[in-house]
Design an enzyme around this catalytic site. Structure first.
Site, PDB file in Angstrom:
ATOM      1  N   THR A  15       0.822  -1.213   0.000  1.00 14.86           N
ATOM      2  CA  THR A  15       0.000   0.000   0.000  1.00 14.86           C
ATOM      3  C   THR A  15       0.853   1.259   0.000  1.00 14.86           C
ATOM      4  O   THR A  15       0.492   2.270  -0.606  1.00 14.86           O
ATOM      5  CB  THR A  15      -0.928  -0.020   1.231  1.00 14.86           C
ATOM      6  OG1 THR A  15      -1.810  -1.126   1.096  1.00 14.86           O
ATOM      7  CG2 THR A  15      -1.744   1.253   1.344  1.00 14.86           C
ATOM      8  N   SER A  61       1.939  -7.659  -0.866  1.00 14.39           N
ATOM      9  CA  SER A  61       2.714  -8.605  -0.044  1.00 14.39           C
ATOM     10  C   SER A  61       2.099  -9.998  -0.023  1.00 14.39           C
ATOM     11  O   SER A  61       2.781 -10.965   0.286  1.00 14.39           O
ATOM     12  CB  SER A  61       2.896  -8.067   1.370  1.00 14.39           C
ATOM     13  OG  SER A  61       1.695  -8.051   2.088  1.00 14.39           O
ATOM     14  N   THR A  94       1.543  -4.374   4.167  1.00 10.24           N
ATOM     15  CA  THR A  94       1.324  -4.697   5.584  1.00 10.24           C
ATOM     16  C   THR A  94       0.705  -6.072   5.798  1.00 10.24           C
ATOM     17  O   THR A  94       0.776  -6.615   6.893  1.00 10.24           O
ATOM     18  CB  THR A  94       0.419  -3.641   6.255  1.00 10.24           C
ATOM     19  OG1 THR A  94      -0.861  -3.651   5.620  1.00 10.24           O
ATOM     20  CG2 THR A  94       1.030  -2.261   6.197  1.00 10.24           C
TER      21      THR A  94
HETATM   22  C1  SIN Z   1      -0.163  -5.440   0.851  1.00 10.18           C
HETATM   23  O1  SIN Z   1       0.077  -6.074   1.883  1.00 10.18           O
HETATM   24  O2  SIN Z   1       0.601  -5.481  -0.125  1.00 10.18           O
HETATM   25  C2  SIN Z   1      -1.402  -4.628   0.714  1.00 10.18           C
HETATM   26  C3  SIN Z   1      -1.894  -4.084   2.006  1.00 10.18           C
HETATM   27  C4  SIN Z   1      -1.015  -3.068   2.645  1.00 10.18           C
HETATM   28  O3  SIN Z   1       0.124  -2.834   2.309  1.00 10.18           O
HETATM   29  O4  SIN Z   1      -1.522  -2.429   3.612  1.00 10.18           O
END
Ligand code: SIN
Length: 329
Positions: A15, A61, A94
């Site tokens: 994100t 991720s 995240t």
């Molecule tokens: C991710 O984990 O790539 C998407 C969600 C985020 O980064 O908050």
């Protein structure tokens, strides 16, 4: 004249590197930004440190695989081996950030600061949190206070030990925490405030050498629940995985089919670990573990238990030895 610290930032996506169609869209977005664009032009960071950027990945991720983890660990290790590099920051989605953080904390050999940072709002959002989180991560990585603390995770002005941090909220900027252990400190106005150092890190940390390791053993997570079926365990056995972590109920208690499935898995030579669906607390040893060939996960949640089991299985398949790894904290 004292030279400024030199920090390398490795971008992996998430994100923090995403944009949405407009400023008030907070949950429907895509990775579009390169890591070198995330901090922006006006942070004044160049007065504090020299920053250079690498882009090993640029993905959500949830797309991160074991082979990406191995490659990332090798790249971070190579950067930190450069005597002119003082620390590393990794930008990351995240959703699985705690898995990468724990993996790196168990495998990196350097005592230089490594800080993993993400954001809960895309960079296009009103009140996007990514820039400040990244600024704080850079300040932390350049701080002598962060040396020897193991891999750190920062979001929302706080920082945590990789071993204990987890994501606890789906959308809010204070999504990360370590309820039983607390934060290690905070970063405010460009200053690091260290409140406590992490004790209870793995006793032999950093424990696992990745040298010569081409792939990690496959470990599945199976979620237990009322009326659970046996077929999940059969599927893992058929897939010849090396390990199963069960997200069991309460203090690691198992439904009848989870018990049966794990018994079959153990018989098939699969290492089986009881973790819990409950987000806090530790799984205590059960008198049935030893006889049943099971390992109690201690205070490792299922996703962290999977990381530790994959690494432990590169060293041993023996039940008591695996249990000792999980007893580390
Ligand atoms: C991710 O984990 O790539 C998407 C969600 C985020 O980064 O908050």
């Amino acid at each position: 004249m004292k030279t400024l610290p030199r920090i390398v930032v490795l971008g992996t996506g998430g994100t923090i590197a995403s944009t949405a169609s407009d400023a008030t869209t907070l949950s429907d977005y895509a990775v579009t930004q390169s890591v070198s664009a995330l901090l922006g032009e006006d942070s004044g960071i160049e007065r504090l440190m020299r920053v250079e950027y690498r882009q090993p990945l640029n993905v959500d991720s949830r797309e991160i695989t074991n082979s990406m983890l191995l490659a990332l660990a090798a790249e971070v290790e190579a950067q930190l081996a450069d005597p002119d590099i003082d620390g590393a920051v990794i930008t990351h989605g995240t959703d699985t950030l705690e898995e990468t953080a724990y993996f790196l904390s168990l495998t990196l050999q350097s005592s230089k600061p490594v800080v993993i940072v993400g954001a809960m709002r895309p960079s296009s959002a009103i009140s996007a949190d990514g820039r400040l989180n990244l600024y704080n991560a850079l300040v932390l990585a350049a701080s002598p206070k962060a040396r020897g603390l193991g891999v750190l995770v920062t979001l929302n002005d706080q920082f945590f030990a990789a071993r204990f941090v987890s994501k606890f909220h789906t959308t809010r900027v204070d999504a990360f925490g370590a309820p039983d252990q607390g934060s290690l400190g905070s970063v405010r106005d460009g200053q690091v405030h260290l409140y406590q150092v992490p004790v209870g890190l793995h006793p032999d940390a950093p424990t696992f050498s990745l040298a010569g390791l081409a792939r990690l053993p496959d470990v599945d997570i199976v979620y237990d629940h009322q009326s659970a079926g046996l077929h999940h365990y059969r599927a893992s056995i058929d897939a010849q995985v090396a390990g199963i972590v069960v997200a069991a109920c309460g203090n690691g208690s198992l439904s009848p089919n989870a018990q049966a499935g794990l018994a079959q898995a153990v018989k098939a030579g699969i290492a089986c670990v009881r973790s819990s669906r409950v987000p806090t607390g530790a799984i205590t040893h059960s008198r049935f573990d030893e006889a049943g060939g099971l390992v109690a996960a201690g205070a490792h949640n299922p996703q962290k238990a999977r990381i530790l089991l994959m690494l432990a299985l590169t060293v041993t398949r023996e039940r008591d030895a695996l249990q000792r790894y999980f007893d580390g904290c």
